[in-house]
Motif scaffolding. Structure first.
Motif, PDB file in Angstrom:
ATOM      1  N   TYR A  62       0.849  -1.190   0.000  1.00 27.55           N
ATOM      2  CA  TYR A  62       0.000   0.000   0.000  1.00 27.55           C
ATOM      3  C   TYR A  62       0.885   1.240   0.000  1.00 27.55           C
ATOM      4  O   TYR A  62       1.826   1.346   0.790  1.00 27.55           O
ATOM      5  CB  TYR A  62      -0.920   0.004   1.219  1.00 27.55           C
ATOM      6  N   VAL A  64       0.783   5.584  -0.146  1.00 23.41           N
ATOM      7  CA  VAL A  64       0.018   6.821  -0.018  1.00 23.41           C
ATOM      8  C   VAL A  64       0.884   7.944  -0.591  1.00 23.41           C
ATOM      9  O   VAL A  64       1.875   8.352   0.014  1.00 23.41           O
ATOM     10  CB  VAL A  64      -0.345   7.116   1.448  1.00 23.41           C
ATOM     11  N   ASP A  80      -9.294   2.768   7.668  1.00 24.28           N
ATOM     12  CA  ASP A  80     -10.368   3.035   6.703  1.00 24.28           C
ATOM     13  C   ASP A  80      -9.963   2.704   5.272  1.00 24.28           C
ATOM     14  O   ASP A  80     -10.758   2.138   4.505  1.00 24.28           O
ATOM     15  CB  ASP A  80     -10.810   4.496   6.800  1.00 24.28           C
ATOM     16  N   ILE A  81      -8.729   3.048   4.888  1.00 27.14           N
ATOM     17  CA  ILE A  81      -8.334   2.734   3.507  1.00 27.14           C
ATOM     18  C   ILE A  81      -8.147   1.225   3.323  1.00 27.14           C
ATOM     19  O   ILE A  81      -8.476   0.672   2.266  1.00 27.14           O
ATOM     20  CB  ILE A  81      -7.071   3.504   3.075  1.00 27.14           C
ATOM     21  N   ILE A  94      -7.504   5.175  -4.514  1.00 27.98           N
ATOM     22  CA  ILE A  94      -8.438   5.916  -3.654  1.00 27.98           C
ATOM     23  C   ILE A  94      -7.990   7.377  -3.634  1.00 27.98           C
ATOM     24  O   ILE A  94      -6.788   7.668  -3.511  1.00 27.98           O
ATOM     25  CB  ILE A  94      -8.455   5.369  -2.214  1.00 27.98           C
ATOM     26  N   TYR A 138     -17.917   3.663  -0.575  1.00 24.71           N
ATOM     27  CA  TYR A 138     -17.151   4.430  -1.559  1.00 24.71           C
ATOM     28  C   TYR A 138     -17.977   4.523  -2.825  1.00 24.71           C
ATOM     29  O   TYR A 138     -19.001   3.837  -2.979  1.00 24.71           O
ATOM     30  CB  TYR A 138     -15.805   3.753  -1.862  1.00 24.71           C
ATOM     31  N   ILE A 150      -3.952   6.964  -3.058  1.00 20.25           N
ATOM     32  CA  ILE A 150      -3.601   5.754  -2.317  1.00 20.25           C
ATOM     33  C   ILE A 150      -3.768   4.553  -3.239  1.00 20.25           C
ATOM     34  O   ILE A 150      -4.808   4.406  -3.907  1.00 20.25           O
ATOM     35  CB  ILE A 150      -4.496   5.598  -1.076  1.00 20.25           C
ATOM     36  N   PRO A 186     -13.884   7.708  -1.087  1.00 18.08           N
ATOM     37  CA  PRO A 186     -14.586   7.119   0.059  1.00 18.08           C
ATOM     38  C   PRO A 186     -15.693   8.021   0.596  1.00 18.08           C
ATOM     39  O   PRO A 186     -15.708   9.238   0.377  1.00 18.08           O
ATOM     40  CB  PRO A 186     -13.477   6.959   1.099  1.00 18.08           C
ATOM     41  N   GLN A 188     -16.864  10.049   3.416  1.00 12.57           N
ATOM     42  CA  GLN A 188     -16.208  10.722   4.543  1.00 12.57           C
ATOM     43  C   GLN A 188     -17.272  11.474   5.354  1.00 12.57           C
ATOM     44  O   GLN A 188     -17.839  12.450   4.867  1.00 12.57           O
ATOM     45  CB  GLN A 188     -15.168  11.722   4.051  1.00 12.57           C
ATOM     46  N   TRP A 192     -11.375  13.839   5.536  1.00 10.95           N
ATOM     47  CA  TRP A 192     -10.214  13.140   6.069  1.00 10.95           C
ATOM     48  C   TRP A 192      -8.940  13.982   6.022  1.00 10.95           C
ATOM     49  O   TRP A 192      -8.027  13.759   6.807  1.00 10.95           O
ATOM     50  CB  TRP A 192      -9.957  11.850   5.287  1.00 10.95           C
TER      51      TRP A 192
END
Length: 532
Positions: A62, A64, A80-81, A94, A138, A150, A186, A188, A192
């Motif tokens: 992963y 970011v 959350d991700i 994302i 999402y 992400i 997503p 929210q 975020w």
């Protein structure tokens, strides 16, 4: 690749902003078993090369990618991700905000269906930007903003195309979509992220990058438009028409030229263009197909494959933004079957001529009409306010193969009006007030064939009768009589004039005889309806 590792990657040229961004990352709750990696790329020549460098350095599944001025305030961000990625292995990217529908400009925030939330200071003041709400975990989008991106899969960033600081985010979005992955934003409850970017500079390479994006990805994100040019025995106007089709700001087009010529001039000209343009298809019909060009119009349609159709008669011109403006309306309204616009008239030299088209249409601004409203306006006024074939664009699936005739009635002259009415049975219409095409007036046109007004009278009569028979546009006898009286006032004088010409003419050819018989049939039916 480590399945339980997350890398936070930033391109850094302001240490104070980056230090603040790191302070937010350090406050995030890290789920048990998850490893965090921090990567900063300094002195990068562009953001894509920096991200590629970081991607090669990291073995984290992963990643970011975030700007140095982005501060993640959702302390459960990591959890959350991961929940989103675990919900669907096909999710590739994302982002915090993005476009549900990509506008033809390629600028994601011009999408009025855009989604997401972020605190942002691009206007000079920090404020919450909140777009259309997301009800599920999402929602899928066509492109996301690059403030934070992400991923759970590695795809190279296109540093071979984008060597600046714009449109790399939308490029990466489309690259993931090309591979069959989903790009999502997503839900929210509270934004975020905070993006303390200050005033955004959209002048430094922005337009250059935008054009690169459209050049490389238009075929992926926008529908194909077929520009259909029925050609016949002239190249001067055709060359100008073809140039106007090729110079469209909209990139995803095919140009179909069906040639009824008796000479090779058109073929020679088009083949020269085809050496430099791979979106032109040329079909030589071996001479006139018949019915004063109507069969050629059908052949163009049959040879095309676009989701949207736009005719360009070989002596007319498009404005460079015609397709752009019309497609942008189609993208946002599935009920539309037809879009037209104001058009200007020009002479043989391309000079503007006076016309009353604006007065007749009475739409000083872009206007949406229901199909019923638009069709009735034609049949009760006897005016083709929608325009000639060059003027409009239509959705392919809303018309059958026979784009000329009107139900059981053969159309001799008003093939454009017949087509508009058939389309308006299937959907609604937009009239754009901006002139988007030019209609050329010259002596060689069919317009100056004296019999065409007579055939137009017959066509209008049959379209009125057919509409009444099928209870579309004309719903009852009162409306039928109203429409027929408009027809009579418009064309009675032409019938008398034609009758006198016929009686005094030594010609007795088949077309004149057929025209006389059709006139008699129409007026006999007209009288019988009045006497019912």
């Amino acid at each position: 690749m480590k399945e339980n590792k997350i890398a936070f990657i930033t391109c850094v040229n302001n240490e104070d902003s980056y230090k603040k961004s790191l302070s937010y990352i350090k406050k995030l709750k890290v789920p048990e078993g998850i490893e965090i990696e921090i990567i900063a790329i300094r002195n990068a020549k562009c953001i894509t090369s920096a991200y590629n460098e970081a991607m090669q350095k990291s073995d984290a599944k992963y990643k970011v990618y975030l700007h140095q001025d982005v501060y993640i305030q959702n302390i459960n961000f990591i959890r959350d991700i991961l929940n989103i990625f675990k919900a669907d292995q096909n999710i590739g990217l994302i982002g915090m905000a993005g476009a549900k529908i990509m506008p033809v400009s390629g600028i994601w925030w011009e999408d009025h269906c855009k989604v997401g939330k972020v605190y942002d200071s691009h206007s000079g003041t920090m404020k919450l930007l909140t777009f259309n709400e997301i009800n599920d975990l999402y929602t899928e989008v066509k492109g996301i903003d690059g403030l934070i991106i992400i991923t759970q899969y590695d795809l190279p960033w296109r540093d071979d195309i984008f060597d600046g600081w714009h449109f790399y985010d939308l490029s990466q979005s489309v690259e993931f979509l090309r591979k069959g992955f989903k790009v999502v934003v997503p839900n929210q409850h509270t934004a975020w992220c905070i993006h303390d970017c200050g005033y955004v500079n959209t002048t430094n390479g922005f337009e250059e990058s935008r054009n690169k994006f459209l050049d490389n990805y238009s075929k992926d994100i926008f529908p194909l438009v077929s520009i259909l040019i029925p050609a016949y025995n002239q190249t001067n106007y055709l060359e100008q028409a073809l140039d106007s089709a090729l110079n469209q700001s909209y990139r995803n087009t095919e140009i179909i030229i069906c040639d009824d010529s008796t000479t090779s001039d058109v073929q020679i000209l088009v083949e020269q263009y085809m050496l430099k343009n791979n979106n032109i298809k040329y079909i030589n019909n071996g001479g006139p197909s018949g019915l004063k060009g109507q069969i050629n119009i059908r052949k163009c349609f049959a040879a095309s494959s676009g989701e949207y159709i736009s005719y360009l008669l070989h002596d007319d011109l498009y404005n460079s933004n015609k397709i752009d403006k019309m497609i942008n309306y189609f993208l946002y309204d599935d009920t539309l079957s037809l879009i037209t616009s104001y058009r200007k008239m020009i002479n043989i030299n391309g000079e503007y001529l006076m016309d009353n088209f604006r007065t007749v249409c009475q739409y000083p601004y872009d206007t949406r009409l229901t199909g019923d409203e638009a069709g009735r306006k034609i049949l009760f006024s006897m005016i083709n306010y929608i325009g000639e074939l060059t003027t409009a664009m239509f959705r392919r699936k809303t018309v059958d193969f026979d784009i000329i005739n009107y139900d059981k009635y053969k159309i001799y002259c008003l093939s454009d009006i017949s087509l508009w009415l058939k389309l308006l049975r299937k959907g609604n219409m937009i009239y754009i007030s901006e002139p988007l095409s030019k209609f050329r007036i010259h002596d060689a046109q069919n317009t100056f064939d004296n019999t065409l007004t007579s055939w137009a009278s017959i066509d209008f009569f049959n379209m009125i009768i057919s509409s009444y028979e099928n209870k579309v546009f004309i719903k009852n006898r009162k409306e039928l009589l109203e429409s027929l009286m408009s027809w009579y006032k418009e064309y009675a004088g032409d019938f008398i004039k034609f009758s006198n010409q016929y009686n005094n003419s030594s010609k007795n050819n088949a077309e004149i005889i057929k025209l006389r018989d059709e006139y008699i049939n129409c007026y006999t039916k007209f009288i019988n309806i009045l006497l019912e």
